[in-house]
Enzyme design. Structure first.
Site, PDB file in Angstrom:
ATOM      1  N   PRO A 104       0.776  -1.245   0.000  1.00 55.65           N
ATOM      2  CG  PRO A 104      -0.800  -1.531   1.687  1.00 55.65           C
ATOM      3  CD  PRO A 104       0.507  -2.056   1.197  1.00 55.65           C
ATOM      4  CG  ASN A 108       2.815  -0.781   4.065  1.00 53.68           C
ATOM      5  OD1 ASN A 108       1.845  -0.156   3.622  1.00 53.68           O
ATOM      6  ND2 ASN A 108       2.915  -1.072   5.353  1.00 53.68           N
ATOM      7  CE  LYS A 209      -1.577   4.119 -10.032  1.00 50.74           C
ATOM      8  NZ  LYS A 209      -1.366   2.950  -9.178  1.00 50.74           N
TER       9      LYS A 209
END
EC number: 1.1.1.31
Length: 336
Positions: A104, A108, A209
């Protein structure tokens, strides 16, 4: 270096895979069926909403998996299907020399790679590590440096398309890394996506992205505002959506992922905004865009406003709903 990565994580020439392909969408079905494809085990870390269907598509193409997720229950169906489930990212690295991570946040990802039981503790020389998380491009670059020191290869390959595309194997992958390693990466990514695009050096996949999701957030808010206004002016929502989608206002948010309940079937707005791409994650991605805009001195006026809107939504109970619930938020908030 690990400390600097954690600090960064807390703060925060397109080319299709085949040079022979024209600059149009290239199908990768042939890649997945290549007789030369190696079916040695592939590690997969993070089998949540996106990682789960992505891993299943690798299984469908005959790849044995080594699975890890911080939530053991997420691994149960893979264990029941006969795949190996291990207890840490380091154990994945010990058993597989090709690993995909789908996590996520930057924090992480840092923990999965550089943590006490991270991939880098047991990674083998020559391993290919592909991170499909959406994280800070600078974190990707730092992770790549750490991976390179261990004699392995790191590539960032975030995705677009959402849970539906993950299930159908039609994701778009935006890949950054050493160009010579791209063919090895697309062998795997082509089994999970219909578009695999080489963007340049490590971090450029993340950059693409972030730009995509910046535009997506703005267009979703715009679609929600237009639909809300039209409804209040007396227009039937299905009729308004039809008009928008045959006119110059047409966009993905209006014709594929409409935020108004009852306009489309099979989208989160038809299911009380459950599933899909969470508002929390959209707010996170807009925060990454904001950080990148600040560091590059790039004005993102609408992007900054979108970031604030999604942060407000998280504070007002929308955090677990799909990001298209901005329509519901606007309907209920009349004090702007």
């Amino acid at each position: 270096m690990a400390a600097s990565l954690r600090l960064r994580g807390a703060a925060s020439g397109l080319r299709y895979w085949s040079r022979r392909q024209p600059p149009a969408v290239a199908s990768l079905a042939a890649v997945c069926s290549r007789s030369m494809a190696s079916k040695t085990p592939v590690g997969f870390i993070g089998v949540g909403n996106m990682g789960n269907p992505m891993a299943k598509n690798l299984m469908k193409h005959g790849y044995p998996l080594i699975i890890y997720d911080v939530f053991p229950d997420a691994c149960k169906e893979f264990l029941d299907a006969g795949e190996q489930v291990v207890s840490s990212p380091a154990d994945v690295a010990e058993k597989a020399d090709r690993i995909i991570t789908m996590l996520p946040t930057s924090i992480n990802a840092i923990e999965a790679y550089s943590g006490a039981n991270g991939i880098l503790k047991k990674v083998k020389k020559g391993s290919l590590l592909i991170d499909s998380s959406t994280i800070d491009p600078m974190v990707s670059k730092e992770l790549a440096k750490e991976v390179e020191k261990m004699g392995a290869v790191f590539m960032d390959a975030p995705v677009s398309g959402g849970v539906g595309a993950a299930r159908s194997g039609n994701l778009t992958f935006m890949v950054g890394g050493v160009e010579e390693e791209f063919a090895a990466a697309q062998e795997l990514l082509g089994c999970m996506g219909s578009n695999v695009v080489y963007c340049g050096a490590v971090g450029t996949g993340q950059a693409a992205k972030i730009c995509n999701n910046l535009l997506l957030a703005i267009s979703m808010i715009g679609t929600a505002e237009a639909m809300n206004l039209g409804i209040r002016l007396g227009l039937d929502p299905k009729l308004l959506a039809k008009i928008l989608n045959m006119s110059s206002g047409r966009c993905w948010s209006s014709d594929t992922y409409n935020p108004v309940p009852g306009v489309m079937d099979g989208v989160p707005s038809a299911n009380n905004y459950q599933g899909g791409f969470g508002t929390t994650l959209m707010a996170k991605d807009l925060g990454l865009a904001q950080d990148s805009a600040t560091s590059t001195k790039s004005p993102i006026l609408l992007g900054s406003q979108a970031h604030q809107i999604y942060r407000m939504m998280c504070a007002k109970g929308y955090s677990k709903k799909d990001f298209s619930s901005v329509f519901q938020f606007l309907r209920e908030e009349e004090t702007f």
